[in-house]
Scaffold this motif. Structure first.
Motif, PDB file in Angstrom:
ATOM      1  N   ASP A   1      43.357  -6.662   1.960  1.00  0.00           N
ATOM      2  CA  ASP A   1      43.869  -7.769   2.462  1.00  0.00           C
ATOM      3  C   ASP A   1      45.381  -8.031   2.251  1.00  0.00           C
ATOM      4  OD1 ASP A   1      44.187  -7.894  -0.654  1.00  0.00           O
ATOM      5  OD2 ASP A   1      43.626  -9.937  -0.470  1.00  0.00           O
TER       6      ASP A   1
ATOM      7  N   LYS B   1      36.590 -14.437  11.321  1.00  0.00           N
ATOM      8  CA  LYS B   1      37.271 -15.515  12.129  1.00  0.00           C
ATOM      9  C   LYS B   1      36.502 -16.189  13.322  1.00  0.00           C
ATOM     10  CE  LYS B   1      42.295 -14.505  11.501  1.00  0.00           C
ATOM     11  NZ  LYS B   1      43.059 -13.379  12.192  1.00  0.00           N
TER      12      LYS B   1
ATOM     13  N   SER C   1      35.330  -7.576   8.149  1.00  0.00           N
ATOM     14  CA  SER C   1      36.695  -7.540   8.574  1.00  0.00           C
ATOM     15  C   SER C   1      37.526  -8.827   9.042  1.00  0.00           C
ATOM     16  CB  SER C   1      36.815  -6.736  10.065  1.00  0.00           C
ATOM     17  OG  SER C   1      36.340  -7.313  11.194  1.00  0.00           O
ATOM     18  N   LYS C   2      38.622  -9.003   8.963  1.00  0.00           N
ATOM     19  CA  LYS C   2      39.486 -10.215   9.095  1.00  0.00           C
ATOM     20  C   LYS C   2      38.919 -10.729  10.523  1.00  0.00           C
ATOM     21  CE  LYS C   2      43.760 -10.420   6.210  1.00  0.00           C
ATOM     22  NZ  LYS C   2      43.131 -10.412   5.126  1.00  0.00           N
TER      23      LYS C   2
ATOM     24  N   PRO D   1      37.964 -10.905   3.321  1.00  0.00           N
ATOM     25  CA  PRO D   1      37.948  -9.945   4.448  1.00  0.00           C
ATOM     26  C   PRO D   1      38.954  -9.168   4.705  1.00  0.00           C
ATOM     27  CG  PRO D   1      37.670 -12.284   5.043  1.00  0.00           C
ATOM     28  CD  PRO D   1      37.916 -12.288   3.632  1.00  0.00           C
ATOM     29  N   TYR D   2      38.635  -7.955   5.232  1.00  0.00           N
ATOM     30  CA  TYR D   2      39.648  -6.781   4.919  1.00  0.00           C
ATOM     31  C   TYR D   2      40.264  -6.550   6.448  1.00  0.00           C
ATOM     32  CZ  TYR D   2      35.969  -4.089   7.508  1.00  0.00           C
ATOM     33  OH  TYR D   2      34.987  -3.766   8.433  1.00  0.00           O
ATOM     34  N   ASP D   3      41.366  -5.939   6.429  1.00  0.00           N
ATOM     35  CA  ASP D   3      42.306  -5.569   7.499  1.00  0.00           C
ATOM     36  C   ASP D   3      42.208  -3.930   7.444  1.00  0.00           C
ATOM     37  OD1 ASP D   3      44.271  -4.679   9.190  1.00  0.00           O
ATOM     38  OD2 ASP D   3      45.985  -6.302   8.449  1.00  0.00           O
TER      39      ASP D   3
END
Ligand code: F6P
Length: 357
Positions: free
Chosen positions: A357, A240, A235-236, A204-206
């Motif tokens: 990441d 979540k 996305s991060k 997951p990307y930030d």
């Protein structure tokens, strides 16, 4: 007499015909009497008894041909046990048509969903041999699926084409790569095409890290940045979320796909000009590349060998550069994903590729 049914199910890909040709040639070159039946449009053909008898000539000239000579369709596994709109029990119908033709074995070419149904049919007592197809390469039990390498070639070519225009205009470009919920295709095409940032579902990307990577390139004097973004990149924050929260998030989602969201965020946070390219189904189209022609032919030949040996209930796979037989019950229902700690990811990072990441 050996009587074989063939079907191709799920999203098509390159080398389906090459694989079926491998099966057919392997059988027709044996000493056995062989009859081949092709079910049309995947499991639909088996359910509704739509099939045609195939001759040796049907397999001539198809090694290089994309798509599938039998047609394909998506018949979701989760509805297989539900009756159709006319109350037909689909599983019973498939068994009935198999037995009506007195088949020795059914050869099924497909990806994840297809393998769940193939295993169900095995559990119902049918003789099944499968072949692993999908551009996503997400099938458990095999290092490689056919179609994958050809799709890597196409997605790479797309990134190559984008490179020149990105350089001329000094823009940020996003190439959105298929792959459903896994990142093999994006990772490989991204590395082959020299992408600067690769975003895959498994990592997951930030968005701030993505932007930092773009800025770093600008500071170093690069006029452009290319992102290879998997269609399933996440996305991060979204990763979540609970299932319920994610469902709600997607209901309110205003972008055509994740790449457009990322493009919008980059534009808003940096003012940089961003363009999105989506090669989409071109990645599944056209002729198989030489690798897939050889690979699918080998898998098909091994499927023929299994049938001639009277061994059923296997997917023909590829592990550690060897063609192998994998029990269907081990394959069905499992997803193969990119391991974020795998050496290829580490090496990509060594090359300076950002995963956000
Ligand atoms: O599974 C192959 C694949 O091409 C995926 O990469 C993609 O997400 C999906 O199929 C597209 O499905 P469809 O052809 O049904 O739109």
């Amino acid at each position: 007499m050996i009587r074989i049914g063939l079907l191709t199910s799920g999203g098509d890909c390159q080398a389906l015909n090459a694989a079926m040709r491998g099966v057919a040639k392997g059988l027709l070159n044996s000493k056995e009497d062989v009859e081949l039946y092709g079910f049309l449009d995947g499991y639909k053909g088996l359910i509704y008894g739509n099939y045609k008898m195939l001759q040796f000539s049907d397999f001539s000239g198809i090694l290089t041909k994309g798509g599938t000579i039998l047609g394909s369709s998506r018949c979701p596994f989760k509805t297989m046990r539900d009756p159709d709109e006319n109350g037909l029990d689909k599983v019973e119908a498939m068994k009935h048509n198999y037995h009506k033709l007195n088949l020795t074995c059914l050869v099924i070419l497909g990806g994840n969903g297809t393998h769940k149904t193939a295993n169900l049919l095995r559990e119902e007592g049918l003789n099944i041999v499968t072949l692993p197809k999908t551009i996503d390469n997400d099938l458990w039990g095999t290092d490689m699926t056919f179609g994958f390498q050809s799709a890597v070639d196409i997605a790479t070519q797309c990134i190559d084409q984008i490179h020149t225009t990105a350089a001329s205009h000094g823009r940020v470009f996003i190439v959105e790569v298929m792959g459903h919920k896994v990142g093999f295709l994006t990772l490989n095409a991204g590395m082959a095409g020299g992408a600067d940032i690769i975003l895959i579902p498994e990592i997951p990307y930030d968005i701030d890290k993505v932007i930092d990577a773009i800025k770093k390139r600008t500071e170093r004097g690069s006029r452009f940045t290319i992102l290879a973004v998997a269609e399933g990149a996440i996305s991060k924050e979204a990763a979540k979320m609970s299932k319920k929260e994610y469902k709600k998030y997607m209901e309110d989602y205003k972008y055509p796909s994740v790449s457009y969201e990322i493009a919008d965020q980059i534009l808003k946070k940096t003012g940089m000009e961003v363009r999105v390219t989506v090669p989409g189904h071109t990645q599944r189209g056209g002729s198989p590349d030489p690798y897939d022609r050889v690979f699918a032919s080998r898998l098909g030949a091994e499927a023929a060998r299994l049938i001639l040996e009277g061994k059923y209930g296997y997917m023909v796979g590829y592990v550690n550069r060897e063609i192998v037989r994998v029990p269907l019950e081990d394959v069905a229902g499992k997803l193969k994903m990119v391991d974020p700690d795998s050496s290829i990811v580490r090496e990509a990072k060594m090359l300076g590729i950002s995963f956000g990441d």
